[in-house]
Design a protein around this motif. Sequence first.
Motif, PDB file in Angstrom:
ATOM      1  N   GLY A   1     -39.193 -43.100 -44.822  1.00 35.71           N
ATOM      2  CA  GLY A   1     -37.794 -42.831 -44.470  1.00 35.71           C
ATOM      3  C   GLY A   1     -37.366 -43.808 -43.391  1.00 35.71           C
ATOM      4  N   ALA A   2     -36.492 -44.736 -43.766  1.00 34.06           N
ATOM      5  CA  ALA A   2     -36.015 -45.758 -42.826  1.00 34.06           C
ATOM      6  C   ALA A   2     -35.227 -45.102 -41.682  1.00 34.06           C
ATOM      7  CB  ALA A   2     -35.144 -46.770 -43.560  1.00 34.06           C
ATOM      8  N   ASP A   3     -35.070 -45.846 -40.591  1.00 36.03           N
ATOM      9  CA  ASP A   3     -34.293 -45.341 -39.448  1.00 36.03           C
ATOM     10  C   ASP A   3     -32.952 -44.749 -39.919  1.00 36.03           C
ATOM     11  OD1 ASP A   3     -36.240 -46.283 -37.768  1.00 36.03           O
ATOM     12  OD2 ASP A   3     -35.119 -48.049 -37.090  1.00 36.03           O
ATOM     13  N   GLU A   4     -32.299 -45.478 -40.818  1.00 42.71           N
ATOM     14  CA  GLU A   4     -30.969 -45.039 -41.265  1.00 42.71           C
ATOM     15  C   GLU A   4     -31.048 -43.743 -42.072  1.00 42.71           C
ATOM     16  OE1 GLU A   4     -32.283 -48.009 -41.543  1.00 42.71           O
ATOM     17  OE2 GLU A   4     -30.983 -49.377 -40.432  1.00 42.71           O
ATOM     18  N   VAL A   5     -32.160 -43.548 -42.758  1.00 42.24           N
ATOM     19  CA  VAL A   5     -32.335 -42.296 -43.513  1.00 42.24           C
ATOM     20  C   VAL A   5     -32.540 -41.142 -42.530  1.00 42.24           C
ATOM     21  CG1 VAL A   5     -33.837 -41.100 -45.173  1.00 42.24           C
ATOM     22  CG2 VAL A   5     -33.121 -43.457 -45.601  1.00 42.24           C
ATOM     23  N   MET A   6     -33.248 -41.429 -41.419  1.00 41.55           N
ATOM     24  CA  MET A   6     -33.401 -40.406 -40.377  1.00 41.55           C
ATOM     25  C   MET A   6     -32.019 -40.061 -39.807  1.00 41.55           C
ATOM     26  SD  MET A   6     -36.618 -39.801 -40.317  1.00 41.55           S
ATOM     27  CE  MET A   6     -36.489 -40.171 -42.059  1.00 41.55           C
ATOM     28  N   LEU A   7     -31.206 -41.083 -39.559  1.00 42.58           N
ATOM     29  CA  LEU A   7     -29.862 -40.831 -39.010  1.00 42.58           C
ATOM     30  C   LEU A   7     -29.021 -40.018 -39.998  1.00 42.58           C
ATOM     31  CD1 LEU A   7     -29.189 -44.318 -37.357  1.00 42.58           C
ATOM     32  CD2 LEU A   7     -29.575 -42.140 -36.186  1.00 42.58           C
ATOM     33  N   ARG A   8     -29.226 -40.285 -41.268  1.00 42.67           N
ATOM     34  CA  ARG A   8     -28.501 -39.542 -42.302  1.00 42.67           C
ATOM     35  C   ARG A   8     -28.833 -38.044 -42.219  1.00 42.67           C
ATOM     36  NH1 ARG A   8     -26.511 -40.345 -47.765  1.00 42.67           N
ATOM     37  NH2 ARG A   8     -27.610 -38.873 -49.088  1.00 42.67           N
ATOM     38  N   VAL A   9     -30.100 -37.751 -41.997  1.00 40.85           N
ATOM     39  CA  VAL A   9     -30.512 -36.341 -41.838  1.00 40.85           C
ATOM     40  C   VAL A   9     -29.890 -35.784 -40.554  1.00 40.85           C
ATOM     41  CG1 VAL A   9     -32.478 -34.781 -41.486  1.00 40.85           C
ATOM     42  CG2 VAL A   9     -32.683 -36.713 -43.088  1.00 40.85           C
ATOM     43  N   LEU A  10     -29.919 -36.593 -39.500  1.00 43.89           N
ATOM     44  CA  LEU A  10     -29.424 -36.117 -38.197  1.00 43.89           C
ATOM     45  C   LEU A  10     -27.915 -35.886 -38.198  1.00 43.89           C
ATOM     46  CD1 LEU A  10     -31.716 -38.245 -35.855  1.00 43.89           C
ATOM     47  CD2 LEU A  10     -31.863 -35.782 -36.307  1.00 43.89           C
TER      48      LEU A  10
END
Length: 382
Positions: A365-374
């Motif tokens: 999970g790329a940084d941006e995917v983490m941000l998407r969850v957040l």
Amino acid sequence: MARFTAEHQLFRQTVREFVEKEINPYADEWEAAGTFPAHELFRKAGSLGLLGVEYDPAYGGGGADHWYTVVLGEELGRADCGGVPMAINVQTDMATPALAKHGSHELKKAYLEPALRGELVASIAVTEPDAGSDVASIKTTARRDGDEYVISGSKIYITNGTQADFLTLLARTSPEAGYRGMSLIIVPTDRPGFRVARKLRKLGNHSSDTAELVFDDVRVPVTNRIGEEGQGFYLQMEQFQKERLIAVYTALGGLQRAMERTAAYLRERKAFGGPLLGMQYIQYTLAELQVEIESLRQLAYAAAEGVVAGENVTRLATMAKFKAGRLVRRVADTCLQFHGGAGYMEEMWTSRYFRDSRLLGIGGGADEVMLRVLVKTEGLEV
Ligand SMILES: Cc1cc2nc3c(=O)[nH]c(=O)nc-3n(C[C@H](O)[C@H](O)[C@H](O)COP(=O)(O)OP(=O)(O)OC[C@H]3O[C@@H](n4cnc5c(N)ncnc54)[C@H](O)[C@@H]3O)c2cc1C
């Protein structure tokens, strides 16, 4: 609250000795070879009980609490290379959590138990040439034919891929059903129609083998499915959480060791009439990075506490994975910078750490995917 008991510290010592005796002396050789002897090393790890610390003792697991996983990650992270710890993490916390939690007794006997002994090497096979971050768009199919699934498609960037005895594969079992059309299936790699298409060369993590895999009508029994048909996406999302947590714990060990080594180097290295560590700019920079590392540690430990309490830790685990992905890059860059020309040399640990640390913000999970969850957990959706 004392998080680590005397038993945890004993376990820490065991893992540290394993890293110092079984990984570090061979790290250069394995980095140069672009692979490491997974079966040999995993058997040693298995005999020490490192491969299934939290798993059910009925299948050879340690039945231990989650703090043992924290310790395992932190100590593996202190290894002289990132590739081998990552490969071990795949075996313990990326390819096997769903099998351990949702697999049938027979499936666990056949695959989990030997994996925990280190006799079978496991891979997690999710990413495809046309689908990585967007897991729901995977195309590999598992078509039902009587009591078998017939698997067709390909997977890419698969860790342990050239050595794996079995894959935990996410495949589409009903093309029309979107998120609900996927299943997790255990695929032994000795089946006709399976092949390793190529071993991939990478920026870093050289000691870990990474492969592209092809499935050309590979047949496996329907009983190799983990959980219910159509539940694969959800099981994989749950499994990703374990993957992200172990990745964070491992990053913490690496960060701490990098800071220790950098301070030791700068204490010895003289310039402008004294040790470089005496430069206020360098002291302040390192002190500030320690604040960041401690912040990550507290976030990770809060997530671990949540796991122990049986809570949903999606928010904290996601935050920690995001922060770790960014922080390792900053710390690796700073450590290299403060080593000067020596830091840029292949023979200095900083070069390898710089390369290896780049992966964390992309894999699992790329940084941006983490941000998407957040965006969701922080109520920022419109
Ligand atoms: C060394 C290595 C080992 C790996 N091991 C495994 C393994 O064992 N098993 C496995 O299944 N996979 C593995 N992977 C794959 C890894 O998980 C994927 O590379 C990762 O999930 C990103 O997918 P992708 O490469 O398809 O990038 P893409 O999905 O194409 O995304 C490219 C970039 O776009 C950006 N992006 C993506 N989504 C968004 C968004 N919603 N908003 C904004 N920006 C976005 C991100 O910056 C991302 O890095 C491995 C990868 C590497 C490099």
